[in-house]
Write a protein that holds these residues in place. Sequence first.
Motif, PDB file in Angstrom:
ATOM      1  N   GLU A 157       0.631  -1.076  -0.123  1.00 36.30           N
ATOM      2  CA  GLU A 157      -0.169  -0.406  -0.270  1.00 36.30           C
ATOM      3  C   GLU A 157       0.681   1.301  -0.041  1.00 36.30           C
ATOM      4  O   GLU A 157       1.929   1.270   0.337  1.00 36.30           O
ATOM      5  CB  GLU A 157      -0.895  -0.238   0.947  1.00 36.30           C
ATOM      6  CG  GLU A 157      -1.953  -1.049   1.509  1.00 36.30           C
ATOM      7  CD  GLU A 157      -3.129  -1.410   0.584  1.00 36.30           C
ATOM      8  OE1 GLU A 157      -3.317  -0.560  -0.975  1.00 36.30           O
ATOM      9  OE2 GLU A 157      -2.886  -1.886  -0.269  1.00 36.30           O
ATOM     10  N   CYS A 165       4.213   0.938   6.231  1.00 35.54           N
ATOM     11  CA  CYS A 165       4.037  -0.885   7.272  1.00 35.54           C
ATOM     12  C   CYS A 165       2.905  -1.164   7.989  1.00 35.54           C
ATOM     13  O   CYS A 165       2.303  -0.109   8.899  1.00 35.54           O
ATOM     14  CB  CYS A 165       6.107  -0.505   7.452  1.00 35.54           C
ATOM     15  SG  CYS A 165       5.549  -2.124   8.589  1.00 35.54           S
ATOM     16  N   PRO A 166       2.804  -2.243   7.800  1.00 36.43           N
ATOM     17  CA  PRO A 166       1.531  -2.184   8.436  1.00 36.43           C
ATOM     18  C   PRO A 166       1.876  -2.460  10.273  1.00 36.43           C
ATOM     19  O   PRO A 166       1.023  -3.091  11.177  1.00 36.43           O
ATOM     20  CB  PRO A 166       0.773  -3.897   8.177  1.00 36.43           C
ATOM     21  CG  PRO A 166       1.864  -3.841   6.685  1.00 36.43           C
ATOM     22  CD  PRO A 166       2.951  -3.167   6.848  1.00 36.43           C
ATOM     23  N   TYR A 167       2.784  -2.935  10.611  1.00 37.61           N
ATOM     24  CA  TYR A 167       3.821  -2.966  12.102  1.00 37.61           C
ATOM     25  C   TYR A 167       4.638  -2.306  12.651  1.00 37.61           C
ATOM     26  O   TYR A 167       4.907  -2.040  13.328  1.00 37.61           O
ATOM     27  CB  TYR A 167       4.817  -4.255  11.706  1.00 37.61           C
ATOM     28  CG  TYR A 167       4.475  -5.591  11.237  1.00 37.61           C
ATOM     29  CD1 TYR A 167       3.132  -6.162  11.437  1.00 37.61           C
ATOM     30  CD2 TYR A 167       4.850  -5.825   9.085  1.00 37.61           C
ATOM     31  CE1 TYR A 167       2.999  -7.451  10.515  1.00 37.61           C
ATOM     32  CE2 TYR A 167       4.507  -7.131   9.075  1.00 37.61           C
ATOM     33  CZ  TYR A 167       3.910  -7.681   9.313  1.00 37.61           C
ATOM     34  OH  TYR A 167       3.112  -8.738   8.678  1.00 37.61           O
TER      35      TYR A 167
END
Length: 333
Positions: free
Chosen positions: A280, A299-301
Motif C-alpha cells: 500500500e 508498514c502495517p507493523y
Amino acid sequence: MEHKIEQKNQEHFLEVKDLTVYYTVSKVDTKAVNGVSFTLEKGQTLGLVGETGAGKTTIAKAILGILPVPPARLINGSIRFDGQTLTELPESEMLKIRGDKIAMIFQDPMTALNPVITVGDQISEVISLHNSVSKAEAKKQAGEMLEMVGIPASRYGEYPHQFSGGMKQRVVIAMALACDPDLLLADEPTTALDVTIQAQVLDMIRNLQQKNNTSMILITHDLGVVAQTCDNVAVVYAGEIIESGTKEDIFDHPTHPYTVGLFGAIPKLDDDEEWLHPIEGLPPDPPQLPEGCAFSPRCPYAGPECRQCSIPNTELTPGHFCRCVKLEKKEEQ
C-alpha cells in the motif's frame, strides 16, 4: 575473536562504505543515497532490488564516477575497488578504469548511444581506448561482439535509429562487455528485451563471469532474474539498504516488511488466491524523508518507535542483516 579480526582486515574486491549522495536543485536537497555500505567479492554477483527511485542507479553511477555534478554531490563515503580508493582518484585515472576494469550496461539505450556514430564504431572505440590493437583488429572484435549479442556483424555500419529498442539494448551490452571488465554494473540489462533474447543475454553474462571471474552488480525489479543470477541480494528503499544477505537468506527468510511485501506482490502458479497483495502507498518524497524508518508510513507493523530515530542494521544470522525494530511483532503475526 581472532577469526573476526581476520575477516575485518580482509581486503574485499569492492567495498562501498557509508555512501551518501544528494541531488541539489533550487537549493533543495534530494537524498538519493543515504549511508549505503556493502562489499562484493571477486566473481560474485550482488542484486540490488527495490522500487523505481530507490537510489539503485545512483549507487552504480557513484561507483563508476559518472554522477552528474551538478546537481549530484557526493556528501560522504568511500568506494574501494581492487585495492584502489575510487573516490580519491583524479578523472584521468578514472578514464583508464571506465570501460576497461569497470563497465556499465545502461538502462536506457536511447541516451547511452551516440545517434551520429555507427554502432560498430562506438564498440570499436571502446576496444581501441583500452587495448593496443590496430583499427582493423578493433573493427573485427567489434563485429564479433555484435554477433555475440545476436546482431549480424554486417550491420556494423548502421546507426542507432536503424535498430529497434531491444537491439539498441544489445548494442549497449556489447559495448559494456567489449573489454572483458572485472566489474560489470548492469542497470536493468534485460528490460527492453523479449523473453528469448533475455535468456540468451543472461547466459552470455554468466559465461563471461565464469570465463573471466567477473564480478557484477545487477540492478533489477525482476526477482526471477535475481534468483537465476545473484549470489547475494540487497533490498534498497529510499536510498538505504534495509535488508541484505545471501540469495537464500532473502528468498527463504525475508524479514523486513518491505521485502515480504515485494514477494507478496509476485503471482504464484501454485497459489489459488484470487488477488495479489500489493504494498500500500507510495515511496516517500526524497527531499522530505520521514523520521526514523522511511518505510514506516506504508508498514502495517509500524509503531511510534519506528518514527523516532534511525533504525540500526541488525544481524539476524551470519551475513543476514535487516533494519527493523518490529521483527518480533512481525513474526508473531
